[in-house]
Design a protein around this motif. Structure first.
Motif, PDB file in Angstrom:
ATOM      1  N   VAL A   1     -11.403   4.106  -3.125  1.00 45.00           N
ATOM      2  CA  VAL A   1     -11.504   5.055  -2.018  1.00 45.00           C
ATOM      3  C   VAL A   1     -10.294   4.896  -1.093  1.00 45.00           C
ATOM      4  O   VAL A   1      -9.894   3.785  -0.750  1.00 45.00           O
ATOM      5  CB  VAL A   1     -12.800   4.837  -1.214  1.00 45.00           C
ATOM      6  N   GLY A   2      -9.694   6.017  -0.700  1.00 44.26           N
ATOM      7  CA  GLY A   2      -8.541   5.979   0.186  1.00 44.26           C
ATOM      8  C   GLY A   2      -7.211   5.865  -0.523  1.00 44.26           C
ATOM      9  O   GLY A   2      -6.158   5.791   0.123  1.00 44.26           O
ATOM     10  N   SER A   3      -7.226   5.849  -1.866  1.00 40.61           N
ATOM     11  CA  SER A   3      -5.985   5.739  -2.631  1.00 40.61           C
ATOM     12  C   SER A   3      -5.199   7.045  -2.578  1.00 40.61           C
ATOM     13  O   SER A   3      -5.779   8.123  -2.412  1.00 40.61           O
ATOM     14  CB  SER A   3      -6.292   5.399  -4.092  1.00 40.61           C
ATOM     15  N   PRO A   4      -3.881   6.979  -2.730  1.00 35.31           N
ATOM     16  CA  PRO A   4      -3.080   8.214  -2.757  1.00 35.31           C
ATOM     17  C   PRO A   4      -3.377   9.020  -4.008  1.00 35.31           C
ATOM     18  O   PRO A   4      -3.894   8.472  -4.993  1.00 35.31           O
ATOM     19  CB  PRO A   4      -1.637   7.684  -2.767  1.00 35.31           C
TER      20      PRO A   4
ATOM     21  N   HIS B   1       1.336   5.284   0.210  1.00 33.31           N
ATOM     22  CA  HIS B   1       0.657   6.474   0.711  1.00 33.31           C
ATOM     23  C   HIS B   1       0.950   7.696  -0.165  1.00 33.31           C
ATOM     24  O   HIS B   1       0.226   8.682  -0.122  1.00 33.31           O
ATOM     25  CB  HIS B   1       1.085   6.762   2.150  1.00 33.31           C
ATOM     26  N   CYS B   2       2.026   7.591  -0.951  1.00 28.14           N
ATOM     27  CA  CYS B   2       2.396   8.683  -1.864  1.00 28.14           C
ATOM     28  C   CYS B   2       3.024   8.058  -3.103  1.00 28.14           C
ATOM     29  O   CYS B   2       3.908   7.206  -2.993  1.00 28.14           O
ATOM     30  CB  CYS B   2       3.369   9.645  -1.189  1.00 28.14           C
TER      31      CYS B   2
ATOM     32  N   CYS C   1      -8.750   0.360  -9.759  1.00 27.73           N
ATOM     33  CA  CYS C   1      -9.705  -0.568  -9.146  1.00 27.73           C
ATOM     34  C   CYS C   1      -9.392  -1.988  -9.616  1.00 27.73           C
ATOM     35  O   CYS C   1      -8.765  -2.174 -10.664  1.00 27.73           O
ATOM     36  CB  CYS C   1     -11.134  -0.180  -9.514  1.00 27.73           C
TER      37      CYS C   1
ATOM     38  N   ALA D   1       0.857  -1.182   0.000  1.00 30.31           N
ATOM     39  CA  ALA D   1       0.000   0.000   0.000  1.00 30.31           C
ATOM     40  C   ALA D   1       0.896   1.234   0.000  1.00 30.31           C
ATOM     41  O   ALA D   1       1.727   1.406   0.898  1.00 30.31           O
ATOM     42  CB  ALA D   1      -0.904   0.005   1.226  1.00 30.31           C
TER      43      ALA D   1
END
Length: 271
Positions: free
Chosen positions: A250-253, A62-63, A88, A60
């Motif tokens: 949803v919640g992706s950088p 974050h940036c 997706c 995952a």
């Protein structure tokens, strides 16, 4: 540096191989885990300004800016990733495609501009863009393009039925640009269509020859009047998808378009 098109082939080097090596080095995953897939293959010498690819990773992020910078830092200078986004699970670079747009550039002057040598086909014979447009109009619609496809030596069977939504011929000073959009294209289909349009532009063939060659469904019919146009004038400009499938989870950088570096204070004097 000269690289082959989009395909896995270690020697000679390919764009896919360069990108895979960069991703393997950054992620520490092997190529089977990455599963890098491109929207389509491009021949040696063909330019791709809008190629799309996807890969999978268990991490995952974050940036994406740092990841983006790392990839481009490992790639040779004539290959660049312009955008990175989370996707997706349903997205697939090849099978989710709705249409593709190609350009073919022809430099139509007696003397070739050396700055266009590797990026446009040179036709010293003056072309008639109006006749080329009339011929190009015959390609628009749903057709069997067997007459315009070269044989492919692999196990993948592709339907010769393709839809072309538009085929525009535009003269821009010395450049004649051909722009075609379709749901998909067969192996060397665009270059073969361009070759026929060039013969029409030279006024050696009438625009009305196109429907007959399409109806023949035989590559030999095209070979009687035109050879394939060279690859260096061809560009994959964009691969188009439905907007919904391009939405990141949803919640992706945030999407990365490349990191911009700014200097707040200049410490060096220039003379």
């Amino acid at each position: 540096m000269v690289a082959e098109g989009w395909q896995y082939q270690p020697s000679p080097p390919t764009i896919q191989c360069f990108l895979e090596k960069a991703l393997i080095r950054i992620t520490k995953l092997d190529r089977k885990e990455l599963c890098l897939v491109g929207a389509g293959r491009t021949d040696t010498g063909v330019h791709a300004q809008g190629q799309v690819a996807h890969f999978t990773t268990p991490f995952a992020y974050h940036c994406l800016d740092s990841f983006h910078s790392a990839i481009n830092g490992l790639l040779p200078p004539d290959i660049r990733v312009r955008e990175i986004s989370a996707a997706c699970p349903e997205f697939h670079a090849r099978t989710s495609t709705k249409s593709k747009i190609y350009h073919y550039k022809i430099y139509n002057e007696a003397v070739m501009d050396p700055f266009h040598t590797n990026y446009a086909y040179h036709s010293a014979h003056k072309l008639n863009p109006h006749a080329m447009q009339e011929a190009a109009n015959h390609f628009v619609g749903v057709h069997d393009f067997t007459s315009f496809a070269n044989a492919v030596h692999n196990d993948r069977v592709r339907s010769p039925i393709k839809k072309i939504s538009r085929f525009d011929v535009t003269k821009m000073d010395a450049i004649i640009q051909l722009e075609v959009e379709g749901t998909g294209f067969l192996y060397r289909q665009v270059r073969n269509m361009v070759a026929l349009l060039i013969q029409v532009g030279r006024e050696g063939l009438p625009p009305e020859i196109v429907p007959g060659i399409i109806a023949a469904k035989d590559r030999k019919e095209l070979a009687k009047v035109a050879l394939s146009a060279p690859p260096h004038g061809l560009y994959l400009m964009s691969v188009n998808y439905d907007k919904e499938i391009l939405k990141p989870p949803v919640g992706s950088p945030p999407v990365s378009f490349g990191r911009t570096h700014q200097i707040s204070r200049c410490k060096l004097l220039f003379y």
